[in-house]
Design a protein around this motif. Structure first.
Motif, mmCIF file in Angstrom:
data_model
loop_
_atom_site.group_PDB
_atom_site.id
_atom_site.type_symbol
_atom_site.label_atom_id
_atom_site.label_comp_id
_atom_site.label_asym_id
_atom_site.label_seq_id
_atom_site.Cartn_x
_atom_site.Cartn_y
_atom_site.Cartn_z
ATOM 1 N N ARG A 105 0.832 -1.207 0.000
ATOM 2 C CA ARG A 105 0.000 0.000 0.000
ATOM 3 C C ARG A 105 0.866 1.256 0.000
ATOM 4 O O ARG A 105 0.502 2.265 -0.612
ATOM 5 C CB ARG A 105 -0.938 -0.007 1.211
ATOM 6 N N GLY A 106 2.021 1.198 0.702
ATOM 7 C CA GLY A 106 2.938 2.333 0.698
ATOM 8 C C GLY A 106 3.489 2.611 -0.691
ATOM 9 O O GLY A 106 3.726 3.759 -1.068
ATOM 10 N N MET A 107 3.693 1.518 -1.469
ATOM 11 C CA MET A 107 4.222 1.675 -2.825
ATOM 12 C C MET A 107 3.155 2.081 -3.831
ATOM 13 O O MET A 107 3.476 2.630 -4.888
ATOM 14 C CB MET A 107 4.887 0.366 -3.286
ATOM 15 N N MET A 108 1.898 1.820 -3.512
ATOM 16 C CA MET A 108 0.809 2.052 -4.468
ATOM 17 C C MET A 108 0.689 3.526 -4.854
ATOM 18 O O MET A 108 0.519 3.866 -6.030
ATOM 19 C CB MET A 108 -0.523 1.561 -3.867
ATOM 20 N N GLY A 109 0.796 4.430 -3.833
ATOM 21 C CA GLY A 109 0.674 5.858 -4.134
ATOM 22 C C GLY A 109 1.766 6.336 -5.071
ATOM 23 O O GLY A 109 1.507 7.104 -6.004
ATOM 24 N N LEU A 110 2.991 5.865 -4.837
ATOM 25 C CA LEU A 110 4.098 6.258 -5.710
ATOM 26 C C LEU A 110 3.966 5.643 -7.094
ATOM 27 O O LEU A 110 4.423 6.227 -8.085
ATOM 28 C CB LEU A 110 5.438 5.850 -5.078
ATOM 29 N N LEU A 111 3.349 4.464 -7.174
ATOM 30 C CA LEU A 111 3.107 3.847 -8.484
ATOM 31 C C LEU A 111 2.195 4.734 -9.329
ATOM 32 O O LEU A 111 2.473 4.990 -10.512
ATOM 33 C CB LEU A 111 2.476 2.458 -8.297
ATOM 34 N N VAL A 112 1.123 5.218 -8.715
ATOM 35 C CA VAL A 112 0.175 6.086 -9.440
ATOM 36 C C VAL A 112 0.880 7.357 -9.905
ATOM 37 O O VAL A 112 0.738 7.787 -11.056
ATOM 38 C CB VAL A 112 -1.039 6.424 -8.536
ATOM 39 N N MET A 113 1.689 7.957 -9.007
ATOM 40 C CA MET A 113 2.388 9.191 -9.365
ATOM 41 C C MET A 113 3.440 8.943 -10.441
ATOM 42 O O MET A 113 3.691 9.811 -11.279
ATOM 43 C CB MET A 113 3.043 9.800 -8.126
ATOM 44 N N SER A 114 4.081 7.754 -10.435
ATOM 45 C CA SER A 114 5.082 7.436 -11.462
ATOM 46 C C SER A 114 4.442 7.280 -12.837
ATOM 47 O O SER A 114 5.112 7.429 -13.858
ATOM 48 C CB SER A 114 5.823 6.138 -11.101
ATOM 49 N N ILE A 115 3.151 6.982 -12.864
ATOM 50 C CA ILE A 115 2.457 6.820 -14.147
ATOM 51 C C ILE A 115 1.899 8.157 -14.644
ATOM 52 O O ILE A 115 2.089 8.538 -15.798
ATOM 53 C CB ILE A 115 1.332 5.765 -14.021
ATOM 54 N N VAL A 116 1.222 8.890 -13.750
ATOM 55 C CA VAL A 116 0.514 10.097 -14.201
ATOM 56 C C VAL A 116 1.246 11.394 -13.861
ATOM 57 O O VAL A 116 0.889 12.460 -14.361
ATOM 58 C CB VAL A 116 -0.913 10.151 -13.600
ATOM 59 N N GLY A 117 2.290 11.323 -12.989
ATOM 60 C CA GLY A 117 2.939 12.548 -12.503
ATOM 61 C C GLY A 117 3.600 13.354 -13.604
ATOM 62 O O GLY A 117 3.544 14.584 -13.606
ATOM 63 N N GLY A 118 4.223 12.663 -14.567
ATOM 64 C CA GLY A 118 4.944 13.364 -15.626
ATOM 65 C C GLY A 118 4.036 14.190 -16.503
ATOM 66 O O GLY A 118 4.294 15.374 -16.762
ATOM 67 N N SER A 119 2.936 13.591 -16.968
ATOM 68 C CA SER A 119 2.010 14.312 -17.847
ATOM 69 C C SER A 119 1.341 15.461 -17.100
ATOM 70 O O SER A 119 1.177 16.556 -17.640
ATOM 71 C CB SER A 119 0.964 13.348 -18.408
ATOM 72 N N MET A 120 1.016 15.224 -15.810
ATOM 73 C CA MET A 120 0.340 16.265 -15.025
ATOM 74 C C MET A 120 1.258 17.480 -14.831
ATOM 75 O O MET A 120 0.865 18.625 -15.106
ATOM 76 C CB MET A 120 -0.053 15.680 -13.665
ATOM 77 N N LEU A 121 2.484 17.225 -14.409
ATOM 78 C CA LEU A 121 3.385 18.348 -14.122
ATOM 79 C C LEU A 121 3.876 19.043 -15.382
ATOM 80 O O LEU A 121 4.159 20.233 -15.363
ATOM 81 C CB LEU A 121 4.577 17.865 -13.305
ATOM 82 N N SER A 122 4.004 18.303 -16.483
ATOM 83 C CA SER A 122 4.461 18.954 -17.718
ATOM 84 C C SER A 122 3.451 19.988 -18.196
ATOM 85 O O SER A 122 3.819 21.036 -18.725
ATOM 86 C CB SER A 122 4.712 17.906 -18.808
ATOM 87 N N TRP A 123 2.160 19.717 -17.991
ATOM 88 C CA TRP A 123 1.128 20.692 -18.347
ATOM 89 C C TRP A 123 1.102 21.866 -17.370
ATOM 90 O O TRP A 123 0.806 22.998 -17.745
ATOM 91 C CB TRP A 123 -0.245 20.032 -18.379
ATOM 92 N N LEU A 124 1.411 21.586 -16.087
ATOM 93 C CA LEU A 124 1.346 22.649 -15.085
ATOM 94 C C LEU A 124 2.572 23.565 -15.132
ATOM 95 O O LEU A 124 2.449 24.792 -15.074
ATOM 96 C CB LEU A 124 1.230 22.030 -13.686
ATOM 97 N N MET A 125 3.764 22.967 -15.237
ATOM 98 C CA MET A 125 5.000 23.755 -15.153
ATOM 99 C C MET A 125 5.301 24.511 -16.440
ATOM 100 O O MET A 125 5.799 25.632 -16.409
ATOM 101 C CB MET A 125 6.186 22.845 -14.813
ATOM 102 N N PHE A 126 5.024 23.877 -17.595
ATOM 103 C CA PHE A 126 5.336 24.516 -18.876
ATOM 104 C C PHE A 126 4.026 24.946 -19.538
ATOM 105 O O PHE A 126 3.464 24.216 -20.353
ATOM 106 C CB PHE A 126 6.102 23.545 -19.782
#
Length: 576
Positions: free
Chosen positions: A421-442
């Motif tokens: 369960r501790g790894m699950m949250g980071l798994l989700v962020m490793s999948i969707v984090g890049g696309s989310m932040l690329s739209w927000l930061m740039f």
């Protein structure tokens, strides 16, 4: 155990709140500089300053998010530890030190977080109290002390400006001699903390710490402190020989770490060397002036690297505390959940399209293809990317694809639900984090116009690196003794170009021997003989002589008078 759950909930809620604040700051371009007067006595004031902008708040939210999952993961990983509460307190203090460093615009308050990270990292590296841990902790502490001294020297040079709030002087310092001195010291401090050549040896040695600590250290806290510091001071490195020096050293670090990981068999050390390689990538793109790209890759790397270490910890637990990848194999059958998480994190590290690492690494390599850069640095960037995919696929082959090589008594399973369960949250962020932040930061997309072969070169390098890693691993697993034909070369690559030896002798053994020699032969030797000790002996001798004169004055005066008469008569006889 209940307190750990409460701490996890507090940290994750606080992380979400800070993330929302960072979005507001990013959209509205807010920049808050807060002053808190701690003490005012007569005309003297002790003031604490804080800097809140979108960058510091976003980084803070990621540190809090990762640390919350790591603390929750530690609840099961450190279950049998008698002093688990002490361990959690140390980890929490580690996070607090990082917070200080992130939000401080003042060199003195940064030093609180900087030295806090160094001290607590030493305590965590030697947490398992054995000789190997003590040696690794000493190497870590002494390597980082070099950077701490540079930091203190830069603080003393900032006295020329009348304040330690460096954030106000960056533009002004560009055309002054002090700029070169302060930026040189800051570069040295950042290179030691982020383990660039020639200070790289401490990073794999710090693997003696518990795995949750490694997940935190290698993702978002200790090693990223140097990168974050240079992001703040980047204006001083741009268009300067210091930036060119950093580009060379970080490129060589990236290449050396990628090469070394292909000859390593320790699971945690392979992941540590991959961290070193990615730090080299961040530093090199930072030296070229692309601060946002470096920061973006810093955040993306934090997500999947923390997940990689947590998966490695679960595997080590199940393998009866063995870290040798040659004894693994077939883990995808016995531990499907952990293997899935591990593979997602590995693919994100390689730059698999639409995972977190792809959005930062692909963008960095395409931007490099558009800039004016020499062929050597260009080669280091792309070849090191190929090596990253190569050792990642080698790791997957040894641990997941090949047959199980360990003892038959190992009960491999996925029953560590708290860790999963501790790894699950980071798994989700490793999948969707890049696309989310690329739209927000740039907010404005990068316009990258490249020829067809350059556009697809990144993907081709990754594919070739993966195939190379797979086939070499398949051959070497059964013909492992072939590498002994070139033992010295393999040993050089696997030992990070002999840097651990150089660091151990250069930072620990020779300085200690020199200190012992100075102490015995100078401080307690000639200095003592010609200084205080000799003075004492002479004073005693003259005191005894004067005492003799004092006690026998009449006899001595009479004898002296007779001697004087005799000498006078002899002189008269000689003269006449």
């Amino acid at each position: 155990m209940c307190s750990i759950s409460y701490l996890f909930l507090f940290l994750i809620n606080f992380s979400l709140y800070v993330f929302m604040c960072s979005l507001i700051f990013l959209i509205n371009e807010y920049f808050f500089f807060l002053k808190w007067s701690i003490l005012s006595l007569n005309s003297s004031m002790i003031v604490m300053t804080f800097l809140f902008d979108w960058m510091s708040l976003l980084f803070m939210s990621f540190v809090l998010l990762i640390s919350s999952f790591v603390i929750y993961y530690s609840k099961e990983y450190m279950l049998k530890d008698l002093y688990i509460n002490r361990f959690i307190y140390l980890v929490f203090m580690f996070v607090i030190s990082m917070m200080f460093l992130i939000i401080s615009p003042n060199l003195v308050s940064i030093l609180l977080g900087w030295d806090g990270l160094g001290l607590i990292s030493y305590c965590l590296v030697i947490y398992f109290q054995n000789v190997k841990s003590f040696n690794a902790g000493m190497l870590t502490a002494l390597s980082n002390r070099i950077g701490d001294v540079a930091f203190l020297l830069s603080i003393s040079w900032m006295l020329n400006y009348g304040s330690w709030n460096y954030i106000f002087y960056l533009e002004f310092m560009k055309n002054h001699f002090e700029m070169m001195v302060i930026s040189g010291f800051m570069l040295l401090a950042a290179m030691t903390k982020s383990a660039q050549i020639p200070f790289s040896a401490w990073l794999p040695a710090a693997m003696a710490a518990p795995t949750p600590v490694s997940a935190l250290v290698h993702s978002s806290t200790l090693v990223t402190a140097g990168v974050y510091l240079l992001i703040r001071f980047n204006i001083l490195l741009f268009d300067c020989w210091l930036g060119q020096l950093l580009l060379l050293l970080s490129g060589l670090t990236m290449f050396m770490a990628g090469l070394g990981a292909n000859f390593e068999f320790d699971l945690k050390k392979i992941i540590a060397l991959s961290t070193l390689s990615q730090l080299g990538l961040m530093m090199s793109i930072l030296s070229m002036g692309f601060t946002k790209l470096a920061f973006f890759h810093l955040l993306m790397h934090a997500l999947f690297k923390a997940l990689l270490f947590m998966c490695a910890g679960a595997i080590i637990h199940n393998m009866n505390n063995s870290q040798d990848i040659r004894l693994m194999g077939g883990l995808s059958i016995y531990m499907p959940f952990t293997s899935s998480y591990f593979n997602v994190a590995n693919l994100a590290l390689c730059g698999m399209p639409f995972l977190a690492g792809f959005y930062s690494k692909d963008l960095i390599l395409e931007v490099i293809s558009m800039t004016y850069i020499n062929m050597f640095s260009y080669f280091l960037f792309f070849f090191s990317t190929g090596l990253t995919v190569c050792y990642s696929f080698r790791l997957v082959y040894y641990s997941m694809i090949s047959e199980l090589n360990s003892g038959s008594l190992n009960m491999l399973n996925d029953e560590g639900w708290i860790m999963l369960r501790g790894m699950m949250g980071l798994l989700v962020m490793s999948i969707v984090g890049g696309s989310m932040l690329s739209w927000l930061m740039f907010a404005t997309p990068y316009m990258i116009c490249l020829p067809f072969y350059k556009k697809f070169m990144t993907m081709m390098i990754c594919l070739l690196g993966g195939l190379m890693g797979y086939f070499i691993s398949k051959i070497s697993l059964f013909n492992n003794n072939k590498s002994l034909n070139n033992y010295l070369l393999i040993h050089c690559f696997g030992m990070m170009w002999f840097m651990p030896y150089i660091s151990t002798y250069g930072i620990i053994i020779y300085p200690l021997k020199l200190g012992y020699m100075v102490y015995t032969q100078i401080d307690q030797g000639w200095s003592e003989f010609l200084g205080g000790c000799n003075l004492y002996k002479n004073l005693v001798k003259y005191s005894q002589l004067f005492q003799l004169f004092h006690n026998n004055n009449f006899k001595i005066y009479l004898m002296l008078f007779i001697l004087w008469i005799i000498m006078l008569s002899m002189m008269l006889l000689i003269y006449f």
